[in-house]
Motif scaffolding. Sequence first.
Motif, PDB file in Angstrom:
ATOM      1  N   ALA A 106      -5.584  54.106  -9.007  1.00 36.97           N
ATOM      2  CA  ALA A 106      -5.554  53.646 -10.357  1.00 36.97           C
ATOM      3  C   ALA A 106      -5.280  54.840 -11.288  1.00 36.97           C
ATOM      4  O   ALA A 106      -4.898  55.031 -12.435  1.00 36.97           O
ATOM      5  CB  ALA A 106      -6.627  52.677 -10.728  1.00 36.97           C
ATOM      6  N   ALA A 107      -5.986  55.907 -10.796  1.00 36.88           N
ATOM      7  CA  ALA A 107      -6.001  57.120 -11.459  1.00 36.88           C
ATOM      8  C   ALA A 107      -4.588  57.850 -11.497  1.00 36.88           C
ATOM      9  O   ALA A 107      -4.062  58.297 -12.564  1.00 36.88           O
ATOM     10  CB  ALA A 107      -7.055  58.264 -10.984  1.00 36.88           C
ATOM     11  N   VAL A 108      -3.876  57.750 -10.262  1.00 39.12           N
ATOM     12  CA  VAL A 108      -2.552  58.174 -10.145  1.00 39.12           C
ATOM     13  C   VAL A 108      -1.512  57.397 -11.006  1.00 39.12           C
ATOM     14  O   VAL A 108      -0.751  58.176 -11.575  1.00 39.12           O
ATOM     15  CB  VAL A 108      -2.017  58.221  -8.638  1.00 39.12           C
ATOM     16  CG1 VAL A 108      -0.566  58.526  -8.537  1.00 39.12           C
ATOM     17  CG2 VAL A 108      -3.131  59.210  -7.812  1.00 39.12           C
ATOM     18  N   GLN A 109      -1.797  56.144 -11.106  1.00 43.81           N
ATOM     19  CA  GLN A 109      -0.995  55.408 -11.946  1.00 43.81           C
ATOM     20  C   GLN A 109      -1.099  55.678 -13.339  1.00 43.81           C
ATOM     21  O   GLN A 109      -0.148  55.416 -14.093  1.00 43.81           O
ATOM     22  CB  GLN A 109      -1.362  53.854 -11.799  1.00 43.81           C
ATOM     23  CG  GLN A 109      -0.912  53.417 -10.230  1.00 43.81           C
ATOM     24  CD  GLN A 109      -1.359  51.823 -10.256  1.00 43.81           C
ATOM     25  OE1 GLN A 109      -1.925  51.207 -10.816  1.00 43.81           O
ATOM     26  NE2 GLN A 109      -0.855  51.267  -8.780  1.00 43.81           N
ATOM     27  N   LYS A 110      -2.257  56.069 -13.884  1.00 41.61           N
ATOM     28  CA  LYS A 110      -2.558  56.252 -15.172  1.00 41.61           C
ATOM     29  C   LYS A 110      -1.915  57.818 -15.455  1.00 41.61           C
ATOM     30  O   LYS A 110      -1.126  57.862 -16.628  1.00 41.61           O
ATOM     31  CB  LYS A 110      -3.883  56.539 -15.295  1.00 41.61           C
ATOM     32  CG  LYS A 110      -4.808  55.210 -15.332  1.00 41.61           C
ATOM     33  CD  LYS A 110      -4.752  54.854 -16.901  1.00 41.61           C
ATOM     34  CE  LYS A 110      -5.873  53.656 -17.033  1.00 41.61           C
ATOM     35  NZ  LYS A 110      -5.706  53.093 -18.401  1.00 41.61           N
ATOM     36  N   LEU A 111      -1.757  58.662 -14.588  1.00 40.26           N
ATOM     37  CA  LEU A 111      -1.321  60.125 -14.849  1.00 40.26           C
ATOM     38  C   LEU A 111       0.320  59.682 -14.705  1.00 40.26           C
ATOM     39  O   LEU A 111       0.937  60.353 -15.571  1.00 40.26           O
ATOM     40  CB  LEU A 111      -1.527  60.926 -13.720  1.00 40.26           C
ATOM     41  CG  LEU A 111      -3.060  61.498 -13.736  1.00 40.26           C
ATOM     42  CD1 LEU A 111      -3.258  62.278 -12.507  1.00 40.26           C
ATOM     43  CD2 LEU A 111      -3.306  62.257 -14.794  1.00 40.26           C
ATOM     44  N   GLU A 118       7.745  57.461 -11.932  1.00 36.36           N
ATOM     45  CA  GLU A 118       7.570  56.537 -11.101  1.00 36.36           C
ATOM     46  C   GLU A 118       7.685  57.063  -9.716  1.00 36.36           C
ATOM     47  O   GLU A 118       8.365  58.100  -9.575  1.00 36.36           O
ATOM     48  CB  GLU A 118       8.795  55.107 -11.186  1.00 36.36           C
ATOM     49  CG  GLU A 118       8.455  54.526 -12.587  1.00 36.36           C
ATOM     50  CD  GLU A 118       9.627  53.466 -12.684  1.00 36.36           C
ATOM     51  OE1 GLU A 118      10.505  53.286 -11.513  1.00 36.36           O
ATOM     52  OE2 GLU A 118       9.534  52.632 -13.716  1.00 36.36           O
ATOM     53  N   ALA A 119       7.066  56.339  -8.798  1.00 40.62           N
ATOM     54  CA  ALA A 119       7.188  56.999  -7.322  1.00 40.62           C
ATOM     55  C   ALA A 119       8.476  56.842  -6.836  1.00 40.62           C
ATOM     56  O   ALA A 119       9.421  55.669  -6.912  1.00 40.62           O
ATOM     57  CB  ALA A 119       6.152  56.210  -6.447  1.00 40.62           C
ATOM     58  N   ILE A 120       9.112  57.924  -6.445  1.00 41.75           N
ATOM     59  CA  ILE A 120      10.252  57.961  -5.646  1.00 41.75           C
ATOM     60  C   ILE A 120      10.283  57.054  -4.316  1.00 41.75           C
ATOM     61  O   ILE A 120      10.971  55.985  -4.212  1.00 41.75           O
ATOM     62  CB  ILE A 120      10.606  59.258  -5.393  1.00 41.75           C
ATOM     63  CG1 ILE A 120      11.055  60.055  -6.787  1.00 41.75           C
ATOM     64  CG2 ILE A 120      12.064  59.264  -4.294  1.00 41.75           C
ATOM     65  CD1 ILE A 120      11.346  61.537  -6.237  1.00 41.75           C
ATOM     66  N   CYS A 235      -4.062  62.809 -20.106  1.00 39.49           N
ATOM     67  CA  CYS A 235      -3.424  62.847 -19.067  1.00 39.49           C
ATOM     68  C   CYS A 235      -2.018  63.531 -19.184  1.00 39.49           C
ATOM     69  O   CYS A 235      -1.751  64.420 -18.060  1.00 39.49           O
ATOM     70  CB  CYS A 235      -3.085  61.061 -18.910  1.00 39.49           C
ATOM     71  SG  CYS A 235      -4.580  60.256 -18.347  1.00 39.49           S
ATOM     72  N   ALA A 236      -1.344  63.459 -20.024  1.00 41.06           N
ATOM     73  CA  ALA A 236      -0.016  64.109 -20.418  1.00 41.06           C
ATOM     74  C   ALA A 236      -0.418  65.860 -20.210  1.00 41.06           C
ATOM     75  O   ALA A 236       0.185  66.347 -19.601  1.00 41.06           O
ATOM     76  CB  ALA A 236       0.486  63.951 -21.622  1.00 41.06           C
ATOM     77  N   ASN A 237      -1.617  66.095 -20.793  1.00 39.76           N
ATOM     78  CA  ASN A 237      -1.898  67.544 -20.573  1.00 39.76           C
ATOM     79  C   ASN A 237      -2.320  68.028 -19.064  1.00 39.76           C
ATOM     80  O   ASN A 237      -1.928  69.120 -18.730  1.00 39.76           O
ATOM     81  CB  ASN A 237      -3.087  67.883 -21.283  1.00 39.76           C
ATOM     82  CG  ASN A 237      -2.899  67.890 -23.140  1.00 39.76           C
ATOM     83  OD1 ASN A 237      -1.723  68.131 -23.383  1.00 39.76           O
ATOM     84  ND2 ASN A 237      -3.730  67.677 -23.793  1.00 39.76           N
ATOM     85  N   ALA A 238      -2.932  66.835 -18.379  1.00 40.42           N
ATOM     86  CA  ALA A 238      -3.321  67.252 -17.179  1.00 40.42           C
ATOM     87  C   ALA A 238      -2.052  67.461 -16.177  1.00 40.42           C
ATOM     88  O   ALA A 238      -1.709  68.109 -15.424  1.00 40.42           O
ATOM     89  CB  ALA A 238      -4.010  65.881 -16.567  1.00 40.42           C
ATOM     90  N   ILE A 239      -0.852  66.429 -16.563  1.00 41.32           N
ATOM     91  CA  ILE A 239       0.472  66.549 -15.870  1.00 41.32           C
ATOM     92  C   ILE A 239       0.863  67.713 -16.262  1.00 41.32           C
ATOM     93  O   ILE A 239       1.542  68.626 -15.460  1.00 41.32           O
ATOM     94  CB  ILE A 239       1.337  65.390 -16.331  1.00 41.32           C
ATOM     95  CG1 ILE A 239       0.603  64.070 -15.528  1.00 41.32           C
ATOM     96  CG2 ILE A 239       2.705  65.501 -15.693  1.00 41.32           C
ATOM     97  CD1 ILE A 239       0.750  63.937 -14.024  1.00 41.32           C
ATOM     98  N   ARG A 240       1.110  68.332 -17.243  1.00 40.30           N
ATOM     99  CA  ARG A 240       1.404  69.669 -17.751  1.00 40.30           C
ATOM    100  C   ARG A 240       1.002  70.759 -17.143  1.00 40.30           C
ATOM    101  O   ARG A 240       1.599  71.671 -16.582  1.00 40.30           O
ATOM    102  CB  ARG A 240       1.320  69.935 -19.195  1.00 40.30           C
ATOM    103  CG  ARG A 240       1.910  71.322 -19.650  1.00 40.30           C
ATOM    104  CD  ARG A 240       1.657  71.228 -21.222  1.00 40.30           C
ATOM    105  NE  ARG A 240       2.217  70.527 -22.010  1.00 40.30           N
ATOM    106  CZ  ARG A 240       3.385  70.331 -22.583  1.00 40.30           C
ATOM    107  NH1 ARG A 240       4.237  71.409 -22.094  1.00 40.30           N
ATOM    108  NH2 ARG A 240       3.908  69.450 -23.120  1.00 40.30           N
TER     109      ARG A 240
END
Length: 811
Positions: A106-111, A118-120, A235-240
Motif C-alpha cells: 500500500a505504501a508503494v501504491q501511495k508513492l 504505474e507499474a510496467i 510523497c512527491a518529495n520522496a519520489i524526487r
Amino acid sequence: MAPLTEVHHHRNTTKVSHKPFKSRHATKSVIKDIAKGKIEGTEKKGSRKTPHQQVMSKFDRKNHAKQMRQIKHQQNQKSASVFAGHNGAPRVIAVVPLCEGMDAVAAVQKLNQAVDAEAIWPLEGHMKVRVDRFKQNLVYVPVERDLLTALEACRCADFVIFLLSPTEEPGVEGEQMLKTIEGQGVSNVLTMVQNLNSIESPKTRSQVASSLKTYITHFFPSQEKVLSLDSESECANAIRSLCTTTPKGIKWREDRSWMLAESVQWPKNPDVDATHGEVVVTGVVRGRGLKANRLVQVGDWGHFQIEKITDATLQIPRKRKADEMVVDEAKEEEILDAPDAEQDDLAELAPYEAVMDDADTLSVTEAPTERRGVLLDDHHYFSDDETHLPEPPKKLPKGTSSYQSAWFLGDMSDSGSDYDDEVDNEGDVAMESPALPQDGLEGLDQATQKEYTEAAPTEYPQSEMFLDAAPDDEAAQIAEYRASRKNEAEEDLEFPDEIELHPNVLARERLARYRGLKSLKTSHWETSEDRAHEPEDWNRLLKVPNYKMAKKQADNDALVGGIQAGKRVNVHLRNVRLSLQELQSPGKPLAIYSLLRHEQKRTVLNFSMTLSSEHPNPLKSKEELIMLCGPRRFVINPLFSQLGVTPNDVHKFQRFLHPGQTALASFIGPLTWGSIPALFFQASPSNPGTPLKLIATGTSLPPSTNRVIAKRIILTGHPYKIHKKLVTVRYMFFNKEDVNWFKALRLWTKRGRSGFIKESLGNHGYFKATFDGRINPQDAVGVSLYKRVWPREAKLWRQGEPVIKIQELEV
C-alpha cells in the motif's frame, strides 16, 4: 639678571639605532651570487609535510576548492550515469515495515499515485515503475516484517524506506531489525509514517512526527524529517529524492559485481533421474564488471560457475506506420562473455599431497620415550639439566654496581650484616609482614647461596627431616584448602584459568600436550610439536603470506574487463541442484554477488567480535552461532582469543567473552577479502516472533593459518613453609616424578614474585622453591602451561534446512 633654572635631563638609553643599509646595487653579478645556481620553481618548500599543512595563498585555496568540486561532480556523474536512459538500470528501493500492521504494498501504491506512475510489469516479489517526470526507472521491493528477508532486500538496495506507525511502537523485533540493517551496511535511508491522518488533532500529528524523528535518528542520525504517506506533496518529495539523489552504496558491495534477479528460469521438462541442471537468472549488472571466469554467490543457495552470459536488453517500442504490419522479430542469442581456461573452479581445498615422514624427523610428540621433562619454549629440559636456571648471583655489599661486581671473585663474607633481610629471632620470615614492592624483581635471593659455617645459621636446615603426612590427613587438608581457594576465586577472579588436579592423576600424563613459555608474546612456539594434533586437511587450507598485496591484486583484477554496470543480461549457471527450486519464494528477493578471486577457498578466518552489553550472560568459546557476513551465512563455533599483534604470533585463548568486551573469533571457512561487517546471532526457538537474536557485531580481519591460539592453564600451590626467600610449596603436584618433570618451569605468585623449583621433598609432591623476594603467606604460587587449540570448521546455513558441511555441498 636672574640665574637660569637648570632643567634635569635623563640620559637617552632607549634610543634605537637602526642598522645601515649595507647591500649594494643589485647588479647581475649580485643576483647571480644570491641565486647560486638555483632555478625558478625549485625553491625549498616549507617544513610542513602534507598539503593541508602548507600555507596557501587565497588564489591557491580557491583553485584547490574548484578542483575538488570538479572531481566530486565527475564522480557523481559517473555514479548516476548507470541510471540514465530509457533502458537505464533501475534504482532498487526496499520498503521495510518496522511495526505490526504496516502494509508495504500500500505504501508503494501511495508513492506511485503521487507522480501518476504505474507499474510496467510485476516481478517476482517486486515491481518495476517508470517515472516519466524524472525519466527514471524504479524497482520497489516490498518485504514482510521478517528479519532475514529485510536483510536480503536492504543488502541489494540503493534506497531503503522504513515504515513507522503513529500509534504502535516498533518493539523488540523492529528495533533488532534496525540494528541488523545498520550493522550489515546500508545505502541511503528514508523514513515515512503510514496512517498519520488517523490521528484527529493536527497538533498531535506534528508531535508524533517529531517523536518518530527522534527515534529514527538514534539509529540513522542523518535523517532530517519523517515524511507522511498520507500527504501527496510529501510523497512527491520522496519520489524526487529517490530519482535525483545519487546513492552512496555499500563499500563491500561496490567492490564486487552484483545484481537483483528479475526472473529465474529453471530447466523445462528435466529428466527423471536428473539432479542438476542449468539455471538462467536475469537482471541488470551493478557494481564492478561481471566476469564469466569468476564464481557467483546466489542468495543462500551457494556458489556456482557461470556457463555463459548472454544479452537480455529490452527492445524499445518504436512507432509504426498505419499500413505497416506487426512482425515479431526473432532476436538471436548474443553471448557477451564466456569462461576460458582461467575460470575459477569449485575446489575449496588445495590438492592432496602425500608426504612420507622420515623416521628421523618425527617430532618429539610422536616419540614420547625420549622425553624426560616438560617442553619450555623449544627445548626439553631433563630433570638433571639445570641450564634453564639463572646463574647464581654473588653476595655483594649494598650499593655495588654491576661493573664493580665483576671485580669480586667470591662472596664478601658469610655473615648477614651487609643485607637488610628482616629475620626474627628464630631465623624465619615474619609471617605477618607483607611482600613489599621494593623487594623487587632483582632475581633470586643472594642469601640462598650463603656458605654454611658452624657459627652461622643455616638458610634451610639440612638436618630437618621431611615426613609425609598420612594419606587420610593429606586428603582432608587438600579438600579444606581447595574449598577456601574456591571461595576466594568467586570473590575476585584472580585466576580465571586455574585448574585442580586430582591427587591420583599424574600431571605429566594429564598435561602431556602442554608446554611452558618464558614469555607468551616473545617466546618461540615450536610448531612441530603440534603436527600430530592438527585438524584434518589443515595443510590443504589456503595460506596468505602477504594479505595486503594479495587483496590489492584481487581488487585490481575486478577493476578490469567484464560486462559493465547498467547492462541487462542472462547469467547461465552451471550444475545447479534442482531441489533448490523449493527454496525460491516469490515474495523474497534473490540477488547474485560475484566472488573475487580465491573467495571460495577455505582458510582460517579471523573476525573482531564485540558482544552486546545487553547480553545477559558471558558467551562461551566454541558455542554455536549463526554468522552473516556479506552475502553468505554460516553456522560457526568460534574460538575466542586476545586481539593485537605479537612478535611470535601467539595469542592467549579466552574461555568466555563477557558482555561489552571485544575479542578475536577464529574458525575455518571460505575466504573474504576486505573489511566486511559481520552479524552474529543465537537461535531462540522459544520465541517464534524472533527466531534469531542479534548478540554481537564484528568485522572481518586478515586470515592466517600461522596464528597460534594458546590455551593457558594454571596450576597453583600453597606456601607451606617460608624461610626468607626459600619456600616449601604443596598441593601443586602430588608425586615426586611430576615435580621433576615440570622442574624447568618458572614459578610466579599473585603478587608478582617469580622463582624456580629447587628440589623435591618427599613423595607427595612437596618441593622447595627459590623466589626473587619474600612472599606473603597469603600469596598463591602458580605455574603457567600452554597448549595450542585449533579452530573449528564453519557450516553453511539456510533457513528451514539442516546444517550442511561445506565440503558436502553439492552444486
